[in-house]
Scaffold this active site. Structure first.
Site, mmCIF file in Angstrom:
data_model
loop_
_atom_site.group_PDB
_atom_site.id
_atom_site.type_symbol
_atom_site.label_atom_id
_atom_site.label_comp_id
_atom_site.label_asym_id
_atom_site.label_seq_id
_atom_site.Cartn_x
_atom_site.Cartn_y
_atom_site.Cartn_z
ATOM 1 C CG ASN A 234 27.125 29.433 25.924
ATOM 2 O OD1 ASN A 234 27.138 29.557 24.701
ATOM 3 N ND2 ASN A 234 28.087 28.842 26.597
ATOM 4 C CE LYS B 227 27.174 24.819 26.765
ATOM 5 N NZ LYS B 227 28.125 24.185 27.655
ATOM 6 C CG HIS C 198 32.575 28.806 27.886
ATOM 7 N ND1 HIS C 198 32.793 27.458 27.895
ATOM 8 C CD2 HIS C 198 31.322 28.994 28.371
ATOM 9 C CE1 HIS C 198 31.692 26.848 28.344
ATOM 10 N NE2 HIS C 198 30.791 27.763 28.643
ATOM 11 C CD GLU D 226 31.680 24.171 26.460
ATOM 12 O OE1 GLU D 226 31.287 24.948 25.587
ATOM 13 O OE2 GLU D 226 30.909 23.590 27.261
ATOM 14 C CD GLU E 291 29.873 29.314 32.749
ATOM 15 O OE1 GLU E 291 28.652 29.140 32.665
ATOM 16 O OE2 GLU E 291 30.635 29.146 31.787
ATOM 17 N N GLY F 28 27.455 21.239 32.208
ATOM 18 C CA GLY F 28 26.885 20.113 31.466
ATOM 19 C C GLY F 28 26.822 18.800 32.228
ATOM 20 C CB SER G 247 24.358 21.868 35.756
ATOM 21 O OG SER G 247 25.263 21.070 35.035
HETATM 22 C C1 PEP Z 1 27.899 27.025 29.840
HETATM 23 O O1 PEP Z 1 28.267 26.420 28.839
HETATM 24 O O2 PEP Z 1 28.320 28.178 30.053
HETATM 25 C C2 PEP Z 1 26.987 26.355 30.772
HETATM 26 C C3 PEP Z 1 26.731 26.934 31.903
HETATM 27 O O3 PEP Z 1 26.471 25.165 30.343
HETATM 28 P P1 PEP Z 1 25.377 24.253 31.105
HETATM 29 O O4 PEP Z 1 24.322 25.175 31.656
HETATM 30 O O5 PEP Z 1 24.862 23.351 30.060
HETATM 31 O O6 PEP Z 1 26.096 23.554 32.209
#
Ligand code: PEP
Length: 240
Positions: free
Chosen positions: A6, A8, A95, A97, A164, A170, A201
């Site tokens: 991803n 982003k 997601h 976000e 998630e 993040g 992460s």
């Molecule tokens: C994500 O945005 O789906 C994600 C898992 O981000 P990160 O790996 O940076 O935590």
């Protein structure tokens, strides 16, 4: 196993050169037959990325879409048919976000139906916030996200779920192994026959711990997926 990148809101045309390393690696990686690699760039890069990965193992996904499958007056929106038209095979939905900026379970449900109707596949994200974790309502939260998100959804074989935890995205913090095993089992019992991935992460350091969790069917990788070396390292270490 799924490895989903991803990106982003990162990346321009020159960033696509970083895919060369990944494509080269996948050609020589012995386990590559058993893995699915999906890159989800910003919408501006879907078509040029699609062209770069033709004849490779990499498939393309989008990061969100509109809930309608027809054209319409919705400034700034892109529907799933339009994404399909430029080469996307998957769409990330739900997601955190986007949930944070107001996307509801009901809207996510409409988007899931639209994506499936378009013949694309869904990467359905669910997860609890730190507040919900502290209140010990993780399972209740996930149950609600799943039952509303998947209400009246047919053709569930076209869906993978990405668990998630919002507090893990993040932050560099990942769940304790027992908690993760437990939560993934809980989700699998609830949905049956849907693959469940972990996201939050994931990086080349913690993959050695995460790969020991056998009920995980793959990873959704944000930050680390923008660096081809890290992304390749995560895949390699998963099988070492
Ligand atoms: C994500 O945005 O789906 C994600 C898992 O981000 P990160 O790996 O940076 O935590």
């Amino acid at each position: 196993m799924y490895f989903i990148a991803n990106w982003k809101m990162f990346g321009g045309l020159s960033t696509l050169n970083s895919l060369k390393k990944v494509i080269k690696f996948l050609k020589i990686f012995k386990k590559s037959k058993n893995i699915k690699i999906i890159y989800c760039p910003p919408s501006t890069l879907i078509r040029p990325m699609f062209k770069k990965v033709i004849n490779s193992k990499i498939q393309i996904g989008a990061q969100n879409c509109h809930e309608s499958i027809t054209y319409g007056a919705s400034t700034g929106s892109i529907n799933p048919m339009m994404l399909k038209n430029v080469g996307a095979k998957y769409v990330i939905l739900g997601h955190s976000e986007n949930r944070e900026s107001g996307e509801t379970d009901k809207l996510i449900n409409s988007k899931i139906k639209a994506v499936i109707k378009s013949g694309l596949k869904v990467i359905f994200c669910i997860g609890e916030t730190i507040g919900q974790k502290r209140k010990k309502i993780t399972k209740k939260t996930l149950s609600k996200q799943i039952s509303i998100g998947l209400q009246n959804v047919k053709r569930r074989k076209n869906i993978v779920i990405a668990y998630e935890p919002v507090w893990s995205i993040g932050t560099g913090v990942i769940p304790k192994p027992d908690d993760l095993i437990n939560t993934i089992n809980f989700i699998k019992k609830k949905v049956r026959n849907i693959k469940v991935l972990y996201g939050g992460s994931v990086n080349p350091k913690n993959i050695n711990k995460l790969k020991l969790i056998k009920n995980i069917d793959g990873f959704l990788i944000g930050g680390a997926s923008q660096d081809p070396k890290k992304f390749i390292d995560i895949i390699k270490k998963t099988y070492n």
